[in-house]
Design an enzyme around this catalytic site. Sequence first.
Site, mmCIF file in Angstrom:
data_model
loop_
_atom_site.group_PDB
_atom_site.id
_atom_site.type_symbol
_atom_site.label_atom_id
_atom_site.label_comp_id
_atom_site.label_asym_id
_atom_site.label_seq_id
_atom_site.Cartn_x
_atom_site.Cartn_y
_atom_site.Cartn_z
ATOM 1 N N SER A 86 0.928 -1.032 0.001
ATOM 2 C CA SER A 86 0.072 -0.007 -0.190
ATOM 3 C C SER A 86 0.968 1.135 0.000
ATOM 4 C CB SER A 86 -0.655 0.095 1.224
ATOM 5 O OG SER A 86 -1.258 -1.205 1.531
ATOM 6 N N HIS A 100 -0.762 -2.250 -7.324
ATOM 7 C CA HIS A 100 -1.572 -2.014 -6.378
ATOM 8 C C HIS A 100 -3.024 -2.074 -6.467
ATOM 9 C CE1 HIS A 100 -2.522 0.788 -2.620
ATOM 10 N NE2 HIS A 100 -2.819 -0.376 -2.230
ATOM 11 N N GLU A 143 -3.052 0.867 -9.230
ATOM 12 C CA GLU A 143 -2.186 1.964 -9.335
ATOM 13 C C GLU A 143 -0.753 1.063 -9.701
ATOM 14 O OE1 GLU A 143 -2.238 5.277 -5.942
ATOM 15 O OE2 GLU A 143 -2.006 3.373 -5.239
ATOM 16 N N ASN A 155 -3.507 6.312 -1.669
ATOM 17 C CA ASN A 155 -3.050 6.293 -0.015
ATOM 18 C C ASN A 155 -2.451 7.446 0.493
ATOM 19 O OD1 ASN A 155 -4.362 3.947 0.486
ATOM 20 N ND2 ASN A 155 -2.442 2.856 0.390
#
Length: 284
Positions: free
Chosen positions: A120, A141, A153, A192
């Site tokens: 992450s 991701h 991602e 994130n």
Amino acid sequence: MNIERTAVIGSGLMGAGIAEVLAKSGLDVIVREINDEASAAGRARIEKSLAKAVEKGKLESEARDAALGRLRFTTDIADLADRQLVIEAASENEEIKKSIFKELDEVVTDPEAILASNTSSMPIVRFAQSTSRPERVLGVHFFNPAPVQPLVEIVSSVLTADSVRETVTDFVAEVLGKSPIQANDRPGFIVNALLIPYLCSAIRMLESGFATKEDIDAGMVGGCAHPMGPIKLTDLVGLDTCLYAAQSMFDETGDPATKPPVLLSRMVDAGRLGVKSGGGFYDY
Ligand code: CAA
């Protein structure tokens, strides 16, 4: 490069979801787990999600059976020798992930194979440096629940070859049918970097007694049309995952918005990890 033979390391929340996505896309998938008990739990997780997809009318039962037939579990990493793409989805622990990349580098024989991490927020370049082929390592991701969320991602480190980034981007879009976006190897990538400060801020609001969890969640669902509020979303993502992501972003940037709230640490200490452990901020 035509990617057909894939593997996923770990079949927790994310690993199981990613393995399901790969198998539903017609790929041969090996899932590597640490023991038979973890393999059984991972398989059960995938079977439950596939059953839900059938129940919701998103998948024919024949397609479910075919997807399950493409999945194999192993505890021996040497079984991954012939893989063309491996996605690591072990728990968010840098040392564990680095040792997995080192082992993969030793066992995966195809020099064209691509080694990816679903981390992450951890630096991809550190995993790349654990191998002898850093140009073939990148971040891929997914978002939870992986079978439902369209975004992936693609995270290139300073060492990732452009051809590897392009191959994986095309694969994600054309074979998996997901929507790729390009992110740099910076703390939190794109999503994130925005999401973790938001979740930490909601937990701080709860911790300070400013508002109840129900009202915080209702505020963002009813006021901003989010599918779920931030406290419930932390439960879905996993409190341990949120904590590791926040801590690693804070360690690298010192940004106070990413400083893990004490309440989050205490909940993790208490084993309240969210939906996956039967309870987090809410009970499940
Ligand atoms: N397989 C296939 N499709 C499924 C499915 C499954 N197992 N389960 C659900 N679906 C589909 C449903 O059919 C439904 O589709 P339609 O909208 O076309 O009808 C849709 O998914 C929603 O499902 P449900 O109605 O069963 O459930 P819901 O409405 O309660 O939604 C949710 C559940 C998808 C989790 C939704 O609340 C949501 O999107 N929440 C936000 C999740 C989020 O933000 N995730 C990102 C977290 S951040 C992260 O993961 C990254 C990180 O590094 C921390």
